[in-house]
Design a protein around this motif. Structure first.
Motif, mmCIF file in Angstrom:
data_model
loop_
_atom_site.group_PDB
_atom_site.id
_atom_site.type_symbol
_atom_site.label_atom_id
_atom_site.label_comp_id
_atom_site.label_asym_id
_atom_site.label_seq_id
_atom_site.Cartn_x
_atom_site.Cartn_y
_atom_site.Cartn_z
ATOM 1 N N ALA A 1 70.853 26.677 29.072
ATOM 2 C CA ALA A 1 72.220 27.149 29.314
ATOM 3 C C ALA A 1 73.131 26.001 29.715
ATOM 4 O O ALA A 1 74.321 25.994 29.386
ATOM 5 C CB ALA A 1 72.212 28.209 30.398
ATOM 6 N N GLY A 2 72.590 25.031 30.420
ATOM 7 C CA GLY A 2 73.431 23.897 30.829
ATOM 8 C C GLY A 2 73.384 22.760 29.835
ATOM 9 O O GLY A 2 74.416 22.308 29.327
ATOM 10 N N ALA A 3 72.165 22.317 29.508
ATOM 11 C CA ALA A 3 72.019 21.085 28.723
ATOM 12 C C ALA A 3 72.487 21.237 27.281
ATOM 13 O O ALA A 3 72.953 20.274 26.681
ATOM 14 C CB ALA A 3 70.564 20.625 28.758
ATOM 15 N N LEU A 4 72.382 22.441 26.730
ATOM 16 C CA LEU A 4 72.730 22.606 25.318
ATOM 17 C C LEU A 4 74.172 23.060 25.115
ATOM 18 O O LEU A 4 74.581 23.302 23.988
ATOM 19 C CB LEU A 4 71.764 23.582 24.636
ATOM 20 N N THR A 5 74.923 23.209 26.200
ATOM 21 C CA THR A 5 76.310 23.668 26.025
ATOM 22 C C THR A 5 77.347 22.621 26.418
ATOM 23 O O THR A 5 78.503 22.752 26.034
ATOM 24 C CB THR A 5 76.586 24.941 26.848
ATOM 25 N N PHE A 6 76.969 21.589 27.162
ATOM 26 C CA PHE A 6 78.022 20.706 27.667
ATOM 27 C C PHE A 6 78.562 19.740 26.606
ATOM 28 O O PHE A 6 79.640 19.172 26.786
ATOM 29 C CB PHE A 6 77.597 19.986 28.953
ATOM 30 N N PHE A 7 77.838 19.569 25.479
ATOM 31 C CA PHE A 7 78.370 18.713 24.405
ATOM 32 C C PHE A 7 79.733 19.247 23.931
ATOM 33 O O PHE A 7 80.700 18.502 23.798
ATOM 34 C CB PHE A 7 77.384 18.641 23.239
ATOM 35 N N GLY A 8 79.792 20.569 23.696
ATOM 36 C CA GLY A 8 81.045 21.182 23.230
ATOM 37 C C GLY A 8 82.174 21.008 24.230
ATOM 38 O O GLY A 8 83.334 20.782 23.852
ATOM 39 N N LEU A 9 81.825 21.090 25.513
ATOM 40 C CA LEU A 9 82.854 20.916 26.546
ATOM 41 C C LEU A 9 83.379 19.484 26.568
ATOM 42 O O LEU A 9 84.574 19.252 26.764
ATOM 43 C CB LEU A 9 82.278 21.269 27.919
ATOM 44 N N CYS A 10 82.470 18.528 26.369
ATOM 45 C CA CYS A 10 82.885 17.114 26.348
ATOM 46 C C CYS A 10 83.828 16.870 25.165
ATOM 47 O O CYS A 10 84.831 16.156 25.304
ATOM 48 C CB CYS A 10 81.664 16.199 26.241
ATOM 49 N N VAL A 11 83.508 17.450 24.013
ATOM 50 C CA VAL A 11 84.370 17.299 22.833
ATOM 51 C C VAL A 11 85.741 17.916 23.118
ATOM 52 O O VAL A 11 86.781 17.312 22.846
ATOM 53 C CB VAL A 11 83.712 17.939 21.593
ATOM 54 N N ALA A 12 85.739 19.137 23.706
ATOM 55 C CA ALA A 12 87.009 19.800 24.022
ATOM 56 C C ALA A 12 87.829 18.966 25.001
ATOM 57 O O ALA A 12 89.058 18.852 24.864
ATOM 58 C CB ALA A 12 86.717 21.180 24.616
ATOM 59 N N HIS A 13 87.157 18.356 25.959
ATOM 60 C CA HIS A 13 87.827 17.508 26.947
ATOM 61 C C HIS A 13 88.514 16.327 26.253
ATOM 62 O O HIS A 13 89.663 15.986 26.558
ATOM 63 C CB HIS A 13 86.780 17.022 27.956
ATOM 64 N N ALA A 14 87.807 15.714 25.295
ATOM 65 C CA ALA A 14 88.395 14.579 24.559
ATOM 66 C C ALA A 14 89.569 15.039 23.700
ATOM 67 O O ALA A 14 90.611 14.363 23.650
ATOM 68 C CB ALA A 14 87.326 13.914 23.693
ATOM 69 N N ILE A 15 89.427 16.192 23.053
ATOM 70 C CA ILE A 15 90.486 16.683 22.156
ATOM 71 C C ILE A 15 91.750 17.017 22.951
ATOM 72 O O ILE A 15 92.872 16.794 22.475
ATOM 73 C CB ILE A 15 89.988 17.920 21.361
ATOM 74 N N ASP A 16 91.581 17.516 24.180
ATOM 75 C CA ASP A 16 92.749 17.812 25.015
ATOM 76 C C ASP A 16 93.576 16.565 25.308
ATOM 77 O O ASP A 16 94.765 16.659 25.594
ATOM 78 C CB ASP A 16 92.291 18.434 26.345
ATOM 79 N N ARG A 17 92.937 15.405 25.273
ATOM 80 C CA ARG A 17 93.643 14.158 25.580
ATOM 81 C C ARG A 17 94.035 13.391 24.314
ATOM 82 O O ARG A 17 94.499 12.253 24.397
ATOM 83 C CB ARG A 17 92.751 13.256 26.457
ATOM 84 N N THR A 18 93.796 13.986 23.147
ATOM 85 C CA THR A 18 94.002 13.274 21.882
ATOM 86 C C THR A 18 95.284 13.746 21.189
ATOM 87 O O THR A 18 95.518 14.954 21.113
ATOM 88 C CB THR A 18 92.812 13.548 20.934
ATOM 89 N N PRO A 19 96.135 12.815 20.679
ATOM 90 C CA PRO A 19 97.266 13.244 19.849
ATOM 91 C C PRO A 19 96.745 13.962 18.610
ATOM 92 O O PRO A 19 95.687 13.596 18.081
ATOM 93 C CB PRO A 19 97.942 11.924 19.470
ATOM 94 N N LYS A 20 97.497 14.991 18.143
ATOM 95 C CA LYS A 20 96.990 15.862 17.061
ATOM 96 C C LYS A 20 96.522 15.086 15.828
ATOM 97 O O LYS A 20 95.498 15.386 15.247
ATOM 98 C CB LYS A 20 98.068 16.856 16.656
ATOM 99 N N GLY A 21 97.264 14.048 15.436
ATOM 100 C CA GLY A 21 96.921 13.315 14.221
ATOM 101 C C GLY A 21 95.678 12.464 14.331
ATOM 102 O O GLY A 21 95.156 11.965 13.332
ATOM 103 N N LYS A 22 95.180 12.273 15.538
ATOM 104 C CA LYS A 22 94.010 11.391 15.753
ATOM 105 C C LYS A 22 92.718 12.185 15.942
ATOM 106 O O LYS A 22 91.664 11.594 16.204
ATOM 107 C CB LYS A 22 94.237 10.520 16.998
ATOM 108 N N ILE A 23 92.782 13.506 15.835
ATOM 109 C CA ILE A 23 91.587 14.317 16.128
ATOM 110 C C ILE A 23 90.397 13.963 15.222
ATOM 111 O O ILE A 23 89.280 13.797 15.720
ATOM 112 C CB ILE A 23 91.933 15.832 16.080
ATOM 113 N N PRO A 24 90.570 13.802 13.901
ATOM 114 C CA PRO A 24 89.391 13.455 13.074
ATOM 115 C C PRO A 24 88.754 12.120 13.483
ATOM 116 O O PRO A 24 87.517 12.021 13.525
ATOM 117 C CB PRO A 24 89.965 13.366 11.656
#
Lengths: 69, 150
Positions: free
Chosen positions: B37-60
């Motif tokens: 429940a913890g180890a297999l779910t935090f990857f998605g949260l880390c990605v979401a955290h990075a995307i929140d700080r990323t300008p829209k055009g730089k997401i890929p």
């Protein structure tokens, strides 16, 4: 994007995804050997993998819903 | 949230590492559920955290960079786990996992205190989706940076 720029943008995310790779792949790859030490063998590995993956999948949605806490 | 997940998962891994043999197969399976429940779910949260700080055009670019780093970690992970198991036996596998997860929880607490999370209006909208084959996905053509250039 270079890793340095990525780190400046979101350092926690960079560290997190790297350790996600290390921890998840490392643990799940050697799970069969771990269960061999219990003398459980392949069946135990499958059940162990299923047990961890079940909550990994089920926990994903509520976890991400509450991520903004 | 990442810190909480990592702390819970790290403690579960430590329980398996220390008490694994006395827990037996069923006990290990039950603690593995908590670990997953913890180890297999935090990857998605880390990605979401990075995307929140990323300008829209730089997401890929950011996504490809994060996947590259994750792949690097995936190469190193089994090697480190193998060394840990050789050194400490069965305890080493979940012992290493537990130590790394607790270390990650501490790093996340440190990062939260160093830089605040983006405001809600700065964060990207999201909705849960099922895993879908790439061929059936329609790519979003919007890219504000590219539109500004043309």
């Amino acid at each position: 994007m270079p890793i340095g720029r990525l780190y400046k943008l979101a350092p926690a995310a960079v560290i997190g995804v790297m350790l996600a790779g290390v921890i998840n792949t490392g643990t799940l790859a050697l799970l069969p050997i771990y269960f061999e030490s219990f003398s459980i063998g392949g069946g135990g590995t499958v059940r162990g993998w299923a047990a961890s993956s079940f909550n990994g999948l089920q926990g994903g949605c509520p976890t991400e819903s509450s991520a903004d806490w | 949230m990442i810190a909480v997940l990592c702390a819970i998962s790290g403690m579960a891994a430590m329980v398996i590492a220390i008490f694994g043999r006395s827990l037996g197969e069923v006990g290990v399976m039950m603690v593995l559920v908590v670990w997953g429940a913890g180890a297999l779910t935090f990857f998605g949260l880390c990605v979401a955290h990075a995307i929140d700080r990323t300008p829209k055009g730089k997401i890929p670019q950011v996504m490809s960079g994060l996947l590259f780093i994750w792949a690097g970690g995936s190469i190193v992970g089994p090697l480190l786990s193998g060394i840990a198991m050789r050194g400490a036996g069965a305890t080493g596998l979940f012992g290493l996992s537990g130590l790394l997860l607790i270390l990650l929880a501490l790093i996340m607490v440190w990062r939260v205190s160093a830089r605040a999370a983006p405001e809600e209006h700065q964060q990207e909208d999201w909705s849960p989706i099922l895993p879908t084959p790439l061929a059936s996905v329609e790519l979003d053509p919007r890219n504000p940076d590219r539109e500004a250039e043309t």
